[in-house]
Scaffold this motif. Structure first.
Motif, mmCIF file in Angstrom:
data_model
loop_
_atom_site.group_PDB
_atom_site.id
_atom_site.type_symbol
_atom_site.label_atom_id
_atom_site.label_comp_id
_atom_site.label_asym_id
_atom_site.label_seq_id
_atom_site.Cartn_x
_atom_site.Cartn_y
_atom_site.Cartn_z
ATOM 1 N N ALA A 26 0.753 -1.244 0.063
ATOM 2 C CA ALA A 26 0.083 -0.022 -0.127
ATOM 3 C C ALA A 26 0.847 1.337 -0.050
ATOM 4 O O ALA A 26 0.401 2.329 -0.626
ATOM 5 C CB ALA A 26 -0.949 -0.072 1.227
ATOM 6 N N TYR A 46 2.053 -5.720 -7.059
ATOM 7 C CA TYR A 46 2.585 -6.644 -6.597
ATOM 8 C C TYR A 46 3.138 -7.577 -7.791
ATOM 9 O O TYR A 46 4.176 -8.585 -7.655
ATOM 10 C CB TYR A 46 1.413 -7.531 -5.841
ATOM 11 C CG TYR A 46 1.409 -7.120 -4.374
ATOM 12 C CD1 TYR A 46 2.257 -7.729 -3.569
ATOM 13 C CD2 TYR A 46 0.467 -6.228 -4.131
ATOM 14 C CE1 TYR A 46 2.290 -7.226 -2.052
ATOM 15 C CE2 TYR A 46 0.190 -6.035 -2.869
ATOM 16 C CZ TYR A 46 1.244 -6.429 -1.727
ATOM 17 O OH TYR A 46 1.039 -5.778 -0.532
ATOM 18 N N ARG A 69 -5.990 -4.594 8.580
ATOM 19 C CA ARG A 69 -6.167 -4.825 7.468
ATOM 20 C C ARG A 69 -7.204 -6.038 7.150
ATOM 21 O O ARG A 69 -7.163 -7.178 6.511
ATOM 22 C CB ARG A 69 -4.769 -5.407 6.963
ATOM 23 C CG ARG A 69 -3.619 -4.355 6.775
ATOM 24 C CD ARG A 69 -2.376 -4.802 6.738
ATOM 25 N NE ARG A 69 -1.976 -5.805 5.531
ATOM 26 C CZ ARG A 69 -1.582 -5.219 4.525
ATOM 27 N NH1 ARG A 69 -1.612 -3.984 4.305
ATOM 28 N NH2 ARG A 69 -1.431 -6.287 3.504
ATOM 29 N N ARG A 72 -5.380 -9.391 7.839
ATOM 30 C CA ARG A 72 -4.208 -9.870 6.960
ATOM 31 C C ARG A 72 -2.981 -9.435 7.126
ATOM 32 O O ARG A 72 -2.722 -8.454 7.719
ATOM 33 C CB ARG A 72 -4.691 -9.614 5.334
ATOM 34 C CG ARG A 72 -6.155 -10.272 5.278
ATOM 35 C CD ARG A 72 -6.542 -9.581 3.715
ATOM 36 N NE ARG A 72 -7.742 -10.115 3.324
ATOM 37 C CZ ARG A 72 -9.104 -9.340 3.781
ATOM 38 N NH1 ARG A 72 -8.904 -8.173 4.073
ATOM 39 N NH2 ARG A 72 -10.118 -9.840 3.163
ATOM 40 N N ARG A 73 -1.903 -10.101 6.544
ATOM 41 C CA ARG A 73 -0.608 -9.753 6.805
ATOM 42 C C ARG A 73 -0.218 -9.108 5.677
ATOM 43 O O ARG A 73 -0.683 -8.798 4.631
ATOM 44 C CB ARG A 73 0.248 -11.080 6.611
ATOM 45 C CG ARG A 73 -0.114 -12.223 7.836
ATOM 46 C CD ARG A 73 0.618 -13.485 7.612
ATOM 47 N NE ARG A 73 0.263 -14.182 6.269
ATOM 48 C CZ ARG A 73 0.789 -15.021 5.912
ATOM 49 N NH1 ARG A 73 1.819 -15.578 6.537
ATOM 50 N NH2 ARG A 73 0.515 -15.524 4.659
ATOM 51 N N GLU B 24 -3.932 -12.469 -0.323
ATOM 52 C CA GLU B 24 -3.851 -11.928 0.896
ATOM 53 C C GLU B 24 -3.272 -10.290 1.134
ATOM 54 O O GLU B 24 -3.852 -9.393 1.588
ATOM 55 C CB GLU B 24 -3.244 -12.896 1.953
ATOM 56 C CG GLU B 24 -2.991 -12.421 3.178
ATOM 57 C CD GLU B 24 -2.198 -13.244 4.297
ATOM 58 O OE1 GLU B 24 -2.086 -14.393 3.763
ATOM 59 O OE2 GLU B 24 -2.242 -12.819 5.588
ATOM 60 N N PHE B 25 -2.181 -10.312 0.570
ATOM 61 C CA PHE B 25 -1.358 -9.011 0.369
ATOM 62 C C PHE B 25 -2.075 -7.954 -0.120
ATOM 63 O O PHE B 25 -2.245 -6.729 0.456
ATOM 64 C CB PHE B 25 -0.149 -9.296 0.137
ATOM 65 C CG PHE B 25 0.726 -10.344 0.851
ATOM 66 C CD1 PHE B 25 0.896 -10.246 2.210
ATOM 67 C CD2 PHE B 25 0.972 -11.456 0.108
ATOM 68 C CE1 PHE B 25 1.637 -11.502 2.876
ATOM 69 C CE2 PHE B 25 1.787 -12.479 0.559
ATOM 70 C CZ PHE B 25 1.894 -12.400 2.049
ATOM 71 N N VAL B 26 -2.734 -7.996 -1.364
ATOM 72 C CA VAL B 26 -3.160 -7.084 -1.970
ATOM 73 C C VAL B 26 -4.556 -6.599 -1.147
ATOM 74 O O VAL B 26 -4.834 -5.844 -1.105
ATOM 75 C CB VAL B 26 -3.718 -7.703 -3.407
ATOM 76 C CG1 VAL B 26 -4.393 -6.789 -4.193
ATOM 77 C CG2 VAL B 26 -2.401 -8.138 -4.108
ATOM 78 N N LEU B 27 -5.481 -7.541 -1.067
ATOM 79 C CA LEU B 27 -6.853 -7.527 -0.004
ATOM 80 C C LEU B 27 -6.328 -6.514 0.969
ATOM 81 O O LEU B 27 -7.211 -5.622 1.549
ATOM 82 C CB LEU B 27 -7.529 -8.688 0.143
ATOM 83 C CG LEU B 27 -8.088 -9.268 -0.957
ATOM 84 C CD1 LEU B 27 -8.616 -10.660 -0.693
ATOM 85 C CD2 LEU B 27 -9.076 -8.392 -1.416
ATOM 86 N N GLY B 28 -5.435 -6.952 1.893
ATOM 87 C CA GLY B 28 -4.920 -6.365 3.140
ATOM 88 C C GLY B 28 -4.662 -4.835 2.808
ATOM 89 O O GLY B 28 -4.946 -4.078 3.263
ATOM 90 N N ASP B 29 -3.743 -4.716 1.684
ATOM 91 C CA ASP B 29 -3.486 -3.261 1.357
ATOM 92 C C ASP B 29 -4.743 -2.422 0.945
ATOM 93 O O ASP B 29 -5.041 -1.120 1.503
ATOM 94 C CB ASP B 29 -2.575 -3.255 0.021
ATOM 95 C CG ASP B 29 -1.406 -3.628 0.395
ATOM 96 O OD1 ASP B 29 -0.951 -3.582 1.351
ATOM 97 O OD2 ASP B 29 -0.409 -3.837 -0.370
ATOM 98 N N LEU B 30 -5.660 -3.133 0.179
ATOM 99 C CA LEU B 30 -6.873 -2.420 -0.346
ATOM 100 C C LEU B 30 -7.944 -1.927 1.086
ATOM 101 O O LEU B 30 -8.361 -1.080 1.093
ATOM 102 C CB LEU B 30 -7.685 -3.270 -1.246
ATOM 103 C CG LEU B 30 -6.964 -3.399 -2.669
ATOM 104 C CD1 LEU B 30 -7.565 -4.474 -3.643
ATOM 105 C CD2 LEU B 30 -6.595 -2.206 -3.332
#
Lengths: 113, 866
Positions: A26, A46, A69, A72-73, B24-30
């Motif tokens: 992000a 990504y 989040r 989430r990690r 997981e990482f994309v969704l976390g960021d979003l």
């Protein structure tokens, strides 16, 4: 000398330089949007980071899940020496190319010839 | 911070497109940024932003140059989807694996039985027999020599004769099966030596040294290596042979497990222990030899046969006394070796194909069911720009993975099954320890797996991509009903075959052999130096050994005789009361036996008396006959007191019949008894007595070692072989049946398992499709129990449809194994009824689990979700 990096790749690597320890998906995205005004999707960030990591230019580590989040990690990224060198090479190549040409470029753009 | 949350469809979509880990990482960021944006711009704009991000991310992921290239990426995608549907993966891999495992196991077993003859141009090899009035015989020595001289259609005709001889190496003597062969034997069959050489047919046999070729295992056992054996010598009975070569282990002609081959000093194989006034090479009506021939270049089996028939006709003119009714029978060697196995093989191949088809149908059905659930997933991918090609790759790879896994599972199962079945077969089938899963099996398993996988992939693709509507319609045809009926039919057929063979096998073990096998010990002992001993001396040596055994503790009685009651081969023509009943006197078996033979073997005396010590040389020549002799040879006349002559051993004094014993199965347990005439061994004059059967009846447990030790103590020079308890004697006769039974049992297990998995799959699938209807019915008050019963009943209606087809197939299987069945009819109604009952009950039980699940459906949820 390595392959020249693409635009988006250079942006991401510069974002890593700017963010240091704080670089993750992000923040990288926001850094790019903030500096260039170009809105990119998180998925695209990504996808490129993934490729850069496979080429040995960046490293990642997975952090702890956080509440904001949605449990989430985070995936943190860091520039490697190879990545820094490659970015510098790309920039230097570009600089050599434009050396002494910017004035002429400006003239052409304004005259619209 | 507000408590707005991003819409859930975003995480669903990205999870599907990217896979849970990457998403997981994309969704976390979003989500993080979404919350910030909610606070700054309000939820509406934040949602719009979120939507753009989700679609943009999905598109970026799908259009990015793929990790590990196209295939690597798709492979990971396929693996991920298989992981996500563990039930489907396990069922598909398991079902196909079972089918492939079954096919490979049966193929391996069948291959080991039917492997082609390992000789050059095997199609040119024939077995040649004489016929006498249409009845197949061996070949008479004089006729064999004339055939060799007069024929024009063969490259060579070789005679051979397998016998048991005493082989002495150093101090130790053993009894071994050795083929005595004509000098051209190896040339005709076309087998080169592994080490040294084979026999040289150009050497004049009369001057050649006595030569022997050892089999590879025998050479290894005696001399360590084949090379070490060449140039050594061995004593065979009382003669010394030099070993000129070693034949490779796979050379097993005319028989498996031979010790070696000896060459005769004459052109025809030599028969020792014959009376001195017999001239072997002049005999035209004693069929000693078996003959193998190789038809010449440009000739066919048919032309060779025609040529030899011409020779036989000329011989019949020249020697009308002996050859008038003589003909020839020429059979391709392959046919002779394989006998009726080719039909069985065909039946098995058919059955394998059926089972494989059943497995494939099951998996196709399963794939279809699963693919229907994935239509949405595929539609999403296509609308986001995934190409049809990438979908095809994904499904193709998924099929491949399933196929490879199934192939591996199949191989593993085949290894296990072969291991199990060979240990079961080891005792009855020669060389069954060499049956192994070979490279052909590996190839076949992987090929079957890949082909099955390809089908699975195509079917999956056809279901999820609407463009492939034609193919989709094709795979959708033949719904679950047909599938169930087909499974039931195949299961019935295969299980019937197994039950028939199993019953026949049991029956064969239950046959009244005519003698008592319990507490019986038998073995063959032989006299290596018999040819140099006077006949009476030979008999004395056997009597000494028998006495040594008779005084062992627990031995009730003991005896010697020429052969075992289960396998009597010696025979000759009989003349009754000196009256010549016909030109060709009736043939009967004959057996020289010691006094206690009947008692020791446990044979029943029907009338008259048994032999006693008094029936010796000088007293009246007596005989005892079996019931078959009274019936077939004496044609119902009262045997007691009748006199017969049998020109066996050079004396044709009349024999007075003093007793009748019950029949024994002289030609094996599945054949009716033949006529046999028994004579006291002490009254015979020239029976060869190279080796004899020693038998003892024992109480309180059989100690084979003690019996062997007693023999060794009394006669160290006498080798012992074929030591067996009475109950073991029947084993070789059941070998074929036991082999086939094992194959069929493996097969029936596979077919049934696949069938049940299929039924279960169809049941589960139909319950899932009918979820809403079931929910409605349950909501309207139908009880769970009633739903369960109804679902099972519906399924069973399809199953019953398969029964007539199954019975028809079973009839075919029964005909296929007919020749191997003993006292069991190939269309035995009881067996078939039992099988139908078992298959239908198992089918019903396979429906039970999905039916139970249906009964537990929550009506409200099923109606809401559809």
């Amino acid at each position: 000398m390595g392959k020249t990096l693409g635009d988006f790749e250079q942006m991401i690597l510069f974002a890593l330089v700017a963010l240091g320890e704080d670089a993750y998906g992000a923040s990288i995205r926001r850094e790019i949007v903030g500096r260039t005004g170009r809105d990119v999707s998180a998925g695209a960030v990504y996808t490129v980071l993934d490729r850069l990591e496979r080429n040995g230019l960046v490293v990642s580590r997975v952090g702890e899940p956080t509440a904001e989040r949605g449990g989430r990690r985070k995936k943190h990224y860091q520039l490697r020496a190879d990545g820094a060198q490659r970015l510098r090479e790309t920039r230097e190549r570009m600089a050599r190319m434009e050396d002494g040409l910017l004035d002429e470029l400006t003239r052409l753009a304004e005259e619209g010839a | 911070m507000t408590n707005h949350r991003p819409p859930r469809w975003g995480s669903w979509l990205l999870g599907r497109v990217m896979g849970a880990e990457d998403a997981e990482f994309v969704l976390g960021d979003l989500e993080e940024e979404f919350k910030e944006r909610c606070a700054e711009d309000g939820p509406t704009r934040a949602r719009r932003w979120y939507r753009t991000q989700v679609f943009g991310s999905a598109r970026a992921h799908l259009s990015a140059p793929l990790r590990g290239g196209l295939w690597g990426h798709d492979l990971r995608y396929a693996a991920r989807r298989l992981r996500r549907a563990p039930g489907f993966t396990a069922l598909a891999v398991g079902t196909l694996g079972l089918g492939i495992g079954g096919a490979v196991t049966i193929g391996t077993l069948a291959w080991s039985v039917l492997r082609p003859l390992p000789y050059p141009e095997p199609e040119a090899l024939v077995a040649v027999w004489e016929t006498r009035g249409g009845v197949q015989r061996g070949v008479a020595p004089a006729n064999y020599l004339d055939w060799r001289r007069m024929n024009a259609g063969f490259d060579g005709l070789a005679a051979h004769l397998v016998g048991t001889v005493a082989v002495t190496h150093g101090e130790a003597a053993t009894l071994e099966r050795v083929a005595t062969v004509s000098g051209n034997f190896f040339e005709v069959v076309g087998a080169p030596a592994l080490r040294g050489r084979t026999f040289d047919p150009t050497l004049n046999p009369a001057f050649a040294e006595r030569e022997m070729v050892l089999a590879e295992p025998a050479a290894g056992r005696l001399f360590g290596t084949p090379s070490a054996a060449v140039g050594q010598s061995l004593r065979v009975d009382d003669l010394t042979y030099s070993i000129v070569g070693v034949a490779p282990a796979r050379f097993a002609f005319p028989d498996e497990g031979l010790f070696g081959w000896v060459r005769s000093p004459t052109e025809a194989p030599e028969i020792r222990n014959l009376p001195p006034d017999f001239s072997l090479t002049e005999l035209r009506d004693a069929w000693y030899f078996e003959v193998v021939g190789r038809v010449g270049p440009g000739e066919t089996v048919a032309s060779g046969r025609a040529d030899l028939e011409g020779v036989a006709a000329r011989l019949a003119e020249t020697y009308p006394d002996t050859n008038r009714e003589s003909g020839v029978l020429v059979v391709p060697l392959l046919e002779q070796t394989v006998a009726d196995f080719d039909r069985i093989l065909l039946a098995l191949a058919l059955a394998v194909a059926l089972v494989l088809c059943a497995a494939w149908f099951n998996v196709v059905h399963l794939t279809r069911a699963v693919a229907e659930g994935r239509r949405l997933d595929a539609a999403v991918r296509i609308s986001l720009g995934a190409s049809r090609g990438s979908l095809a790759r994904a499904y193709g790879l998924e099929g491949w993975l399933i196929g490879l896994a199934a192939g591996s599972v199949g191989l593993l199962l085949a290894y296990l099954a072969i291991d199990l079945s060979t240990s079961a077969l080891l005792e009855s089938v020669p060389r069954s320890d060499e049956i192994a899963v070979g490279p052909e099996a590996w190839g076949a398993a992987l090929l079957l797996g890949v082909v099955a996988g390809a089908i699975v992939g195509r079917v999956g693709l056809a279901v999820v991509t609407p463009k492939a509507s034609l193919r989709a319609r094709m795979v959708r045809g033949g719904r679950g009903r047909g599938l169930i009926a087909a499974q039931v039919a195949v299961s019935i057929a295969v299980l019937t075959g197994t039950v028939l063979l199993g019953r026949s096998f049991t029956e064969l073990g239950r046959v009244d052999l005519g003698f008592a096998t319990e507490s019986l010990v038998t073995m063959r002992v032989s006299l290596p130096d018999a040819p140099s001993l006077a006949y009476e001396e030979r008999l004395l040596r056997y009597a000494e050994v028998e006495r040594a055994v008779s005084i062992l503790p627990g031995v009730e009685s003991s005896t010697v005789g020429a052969e075992l009651p289960l396998d009597m081969g010696m025979g000759a023509g009989v003349r009754i009361d000196g009256i010549q009943t016909s030109e060709d006197p009736p043939n009967s078996g004959w057996q020289p036996v010691a006094a206690d033979y009947f008692e020791t073997m446990g044979m029943t005396l029907r009338s008259g008396r048994a032999f006693s010590e008094a029936d010796g040389r000088g007293s009246t020549d007596v005989a005892i006959v079996n019931e078959a002799f009274a019936r077939d040879v004496l044609e119902g006349r009262d045997p007691l007191g009748a006199t017969v002559t049998m020109g066996l051993d050079g004396h044709d004094r009349p024999l007075t019949i003093v007793g009748i014993v019950a029949d024994t199965r002289t030609r094996g347990p599945s054949e009716p008894a033949g006529p046999v005439l028994y004579r006291p061994i002490d009254q015979t004059v020239r029976y060869g007595a190279g080796s004899m059967v020693l038998a003892a009846r024992v109480t309180g447990g059989i100690d084979m070692a003690a019996v062997r030790a007693a023999v060794r103590g009394a006669a160290p020079e006498m080798p012992v072989s074929q030591a067996a308890t009475g109950s073991e004697l029947i084993r070789p006769f059941r070998a074929n049946q036991s082999m086939l039974l094992t194959i069929m049992a493996v097969f029936a297990t596979v077919a049934l398992s696949i069938g049940l998995v299929g039924v279960y799959g169809v049941g589960t699938h139909s319950v899932r499709r009918a979820r809403r209807e079931i929910g409605v019915r349950l909501a309207l008050g139908a009880t769970g129990g009633r739903m369960t019963r109804e679902i099972i009943r519906t399924g069973m209606r399809s199953a019953v449809l398969g029964v007539p087809f199954g019975l028809a197939l079973a009839w075919g299987v029964g005909r296929g194994v007919r020749d191997l069945l003993f006292t069991v009819s190939p269309t035995d109604p009881a067996s078939m009824a039992l099988v139908v009952l078992v298959v239908l009950s198992l089918t019903a039980s396979a429906f039970w689990a999905p039916a139970r699940r249906a009964a537990k459906i929550d009506p409200a949820a099923s109606i809401r979700d559809g």
